[in-house]
Motif scaffolding. Structure first.
Motif, PDB file in Angstrom:
ATOM      1  N   VAL A  49      26.620  43.690  52.461  1.00 28.16           N
ATOM      2  CA  VAL A  49      26.184  43.885  51.083  1.00 28.16           C
ATOM      3  C   VAL A  49      27.066  44.909  50.395  1.00 28.16           C
ATOM      4  N   GLY A  50      27.086  44.849  49.070  1.00 35.09           N
ATOM      5  CA  GLY A  50      27.833  45.844  48.308  1.00 35.09           C
ATOM      6  C   GLY A  50      28.785  45.258  47.287  1.00 35.09           C
ATOM      7  N   GLN A  51      29.017  43.946  47.342  1.00 34.88           N
ATOM      8  CA  GLN A  51      29.944  43.338  46.390  1.00 34.88           C
ATOM      9  C   GLN A  51      29.203  42.330  45.513  1.00 34.88           C
ATOM     10  N   SER A  52      29.532  42.361  44.225  1.00 36.83           N
ATOM     11  CA  SER A  52      28.967  41.407  43.270  1.00 36.83           C
ATOM     12  C   SER A  52      30.099  40.693  42.554  1.00 36.83           C
ATOM     13  N   CYS A  53      29.760  39.765  41.693  1.00 37.10           N
ATOM     14  CA  CYS A  53      30.778  39.116  40.856  1.00 37.10           C
ATOM     15  C   CYS A  53      31.535  40.167  40.041  1.00 37.10           C
ATOM     16  N   MET A  54      30.791  41.167  39.578  1.00 32.64           N
ATOM     17  CA  MET A  54      31.365  42.186  38.707  1.00 32.64           C
ATOM     18  C   MET A  54      32.297  43.141  39.448  1.00 32.64           C
ATOM     19  N   SER A  55      32.299  43.089  40.765  1.00 31.04           N
ATOM     20  CA  SER A  55      33.216  43.949  41.524  1.00 31.04           C
ATOM     21  C   SER A  55      34.668  43.572  41.274  1.00 31.04           C
ATOM     22  N   CYS A  56      34.914  42.286  41.044  1.00 35.01           N
ATOM     23  CA  CYS A  56      36.277  41.804  40.801  1.00 35.01           C
ATOM     24  C   CYS A  56      36.502  41.404  39.344  1.00 35.01           C
ATOM     25  N   HIS A  57      35.430  41.225  38.593  1.00 31.88           N
ATOM     26  CA  HIS A  57      35.535  40.876  37.175  1.00 31.88           C
ATOM     27  C   HIS A  57      34.882  42.003  36.383  1.00 31.88           C
ATOM     28  N   VAL A  58      35.695  43.023  36.120  1.00 28.97           N
ATOM     29  CA  VAL A  58      35.212  44.293  35.587  1.00 28.97           C
ATOM     30  C   VAL A  58      35.192  44.246  34.056  1.00 28.97           C
ATOM     31  N   PRO A  59      34.055  44.482  33.427  1.00 29.26           N
ATOM     32  CA  PRO A  59      33.994  44.413  31.965  1.00 29.26           C
ATOM     33  C   PRO A  59      35.048  45.259  31.269  1.00 29.26           C
ATOM     34  N   GLN A  60      35.319  46.459  31.783  1.00 27.13           N
ATOM     35  CA  GLN A  60      36.305  47.335  31.152  1.00 27.13           C
ATOM     36  C   GLN A  60      37.713  46.735  31.155  1.00 27.13           C
ATOM     37  N   SER A  61      37.972  45.804  32.048  1.00 26.91           N
ATOM     38  CA  SER A  61      39.276  45.131  32.128  1.00 26.91           C
ATOM     39  C   SER A  61      39.179  43.707  31.589  1.00 26.91           C
ATOM     40  N   ALA A  62      38.322  43.503  30.611  1.00 28.03           N
ATOM     41  CA  ALA A  62      38.096  42.171  30.041  1.00 28.03           C
ATOM     42  C   ALA A  62      37.624  41.202  31.113  1.00 28.03           C
ATOM     43  N   PHE A  63      36.803  41.713  32.028  1.00 23.75           N
ATOM     44  CA  PHE A  63      36.246  40.932  33.129  1.00 23.75           C
ATOM     45  C   PHE A  63      37.342  40.374  34.039  1.00 23.75           C
ATOM     46  N   ALA A  64      38.418  41.151  34.196  1.00 17.53           N
ATOM     47  CA  ALA A  64      39.464  40.854  35.165  1.00 17.53           C
ATOM     48  C   ALA A  64      39.468  41.994  36.179  1.00 17.53           C
ATOM     49  N   ASP A  65      40.514  42.070  37.012  1.00 20.15           N
ATOM     50  CA  ASP A  65      40.614  43.107  38.030  1.00 20.15           C
ATOM     51  C   ASP A  65      41.927  43.845  37.853  1.00 20.15           C
ATOM     52  N   SER A  66      41.876  45.168  37.857  1.00 21.25           N
ATOM     53  CA  SER A  66      43.090  45.969  37.682  1.00 21.25           C
ATOM     54  C   SER A  66      43.937  46.022  38.944  1.00 21.25           C
ATOM     55  N   LYS A  67      43.403  45.525  40.059  1.00 16.24           N
ATOM     56  CA  LYS A  67      44.194  45.429  41.291  1.00 16.24           C
ATOM     57  C   LYS A  67      44.936  44.099  41.320  1.00 16.24           C
TER      58      LYS A  67
END
Length: 412
Positions: A49-67
């Protein structure tokens, strides 16, 4: 390759329609989207447990991932592609073929649309399923495990809706409700506000862009050839999506194992290394770039398109050099000033609602009040009939889904 019989394709469409039945009233649609919002943030599904959809689709990055490559729930595992923005994702056409008439008079068929960057999921409904069970993402053990966790969720009663005891006991029905809720959530106005300055400019407000941005727009439409794929005119949606969602091999620098992209599931040699053109909406917020996150900044991306073929040593090898498009990019002849202006233009593609969310440190953006609701726009969504349509008659190419990711060092 042999094309699946039409009867098989029609049967698949019928089965898909039966299994993905969606809301039949505005209230049902809104209720499903509200549950989807909770599922999107829920970290209890992953294994561990610990990961959600939002873990990789971050609202602050336009629901993308900065990595460049997102890390999975299991420590040490990561995906092989950059997690793309979910803004406007519900407007991406279903994976299909479009016929194009060449200047020579020849009619050709090209792929467009589809979810994931290789189009291996034909619809958004197909796409939202896979991260749950991908070993490099949420790593859920099985559909039965997902259904059990959904039944135990605090929003289970709302997810269940009017399902009978018998239907609620069926894992497939429970999971179907989950997938449909996520799809309805991704259709919500906050994911499609169309409130960037470029929208104001295209609607007739000349002062919406700076002089540098206007020069950049002219380069965008002419010398740089950006508008050939990132369309500035409406198509299937009433406003421009800034993409034709076609496929091309841009010659992206290699990053990790070779990635065949489109060709990996069509099995066609000339389609190896091709990936779907993304929308450029909110592109300033979604670094790093290209399908594998191999280029860090927007300026570097423009420089790459401009001099890829003139400075190959700067970018290094690419996975499938034999299919790289050398006609439309790689030697554009842009000056430094033109590159500056083109990069400046990209800021005008950013939705104000995202900028306001970032400024307020809010959890999600709020679309302008005039943005039409999902029910009103239901006929415009590619998902509107909730079925996978049969492919056009030409050419004959199968489309098996990409298998779940397995790390070379892991046994699934």
């Amino acid at each position: 390759m042999t094309k699946p019989p039409v009867a098989v394709l029609l049967l698949a469409a019928t089965l898909s329609q039966a299994s993905t039945k969606a809301a039949e009233t505005p209230e049902q649609q809104a209720a499903a989207a509200a549950v989807g919002r909770e599922i999107f943030q829920d970290t209890r599904f992953s294994n561990p447990v610990g990961q959600s959809c939002m873990s990789c689709h971050v609202p602050q990055s336009a629901f993308a991932d900065s990595k460049a490559l997102s890390t999975g729930a299991v420590h040490g595992r990561e995906g092989r592609r950059n997690a793309t923005s979910l803004m406007y994702a519900a407007l991406i056409p279903n994976f299909s073929q479009e016929d194009i008439l060449e200047e020579t008079g020849e009619q050709i068929w090209v792929w467009q649309g589809g979810l994931f960057q290789d189009g291996s999921s034909r619809t958004l409904y197909e796409q939202v399923k896979r991260p749950f069970f991908d070993h490099a993402e949420m790593n859920v053990c099985s559909p039965a495990d997902l259904a059990a966790k959904l039944r135990a969720a605090p929003y289970a009663r709302r997810l269940r809706g009017d399902l009978s005891d018998e239907d609620w006991a069926n894992d497939g029905n429970v999971n179907q409700r989950c997938y449909r809720a996520l799809v309805e959530f991704l259709k919500e106005p906050m994911f499609r506000p169309f409130d960037a300055r470029i929208d104001d400019y295209l609607a007739g407000s000349p002062d919406a862009l700076s002089e540098a941005e206007k020069r950049g727009l002219e380069i965008f439409k002419t010398k740089a050839k950006c508008a050939d794929c990132h369309l500035l005119i409406p198509g299937a949606w009433p406003k421009p999506l800034l993409s034709d969602y076609g496929y091309d091999n841009l010659g992206a620098p290699s990053h990790g194992p070779k990635d065949p992209g489109l060709g990996g599931h069509t099995g066609v040699a000339e389609e190896m290394g091709r990936f779907r053109a993304p929308t450029l909406r909110n592109v300033s917020l979604t670094a790093p770039y290209l399908h594998n996150g191999s280029i860090a900044t927007l300026r570097e991306v423009v420089e790459f398109y401009n001099k890829r073929d003139e400075e190959p040593g700067r970018w290094g090898k690419t996975d499938f050099p034999e299919t790289v498009n050398h006609e439309d990019s790689g030697k554009l002849g842009l000056t430094d000033q033109e590159i500056d202006d083109l990069v400046a233009l990209m800021d005008a593609f950013t939705d104000r609602s995202l900028l306001e969310m970032r400024k307020a440190n809010a959890p999600f953006p709020v679309a302008p009040s005039a943005t039409p609701d999902s029910w009103k726009m239901r006929a415009y969504f590619p998902d509107w009939n909730h079925a996978v349509p049969p492919l056009p008659p030409l050419p004959a190419r199968p489309y098996p889904p990409t298998p779940p990711y397995h790390s070379p060092n892991e046994t699934p």
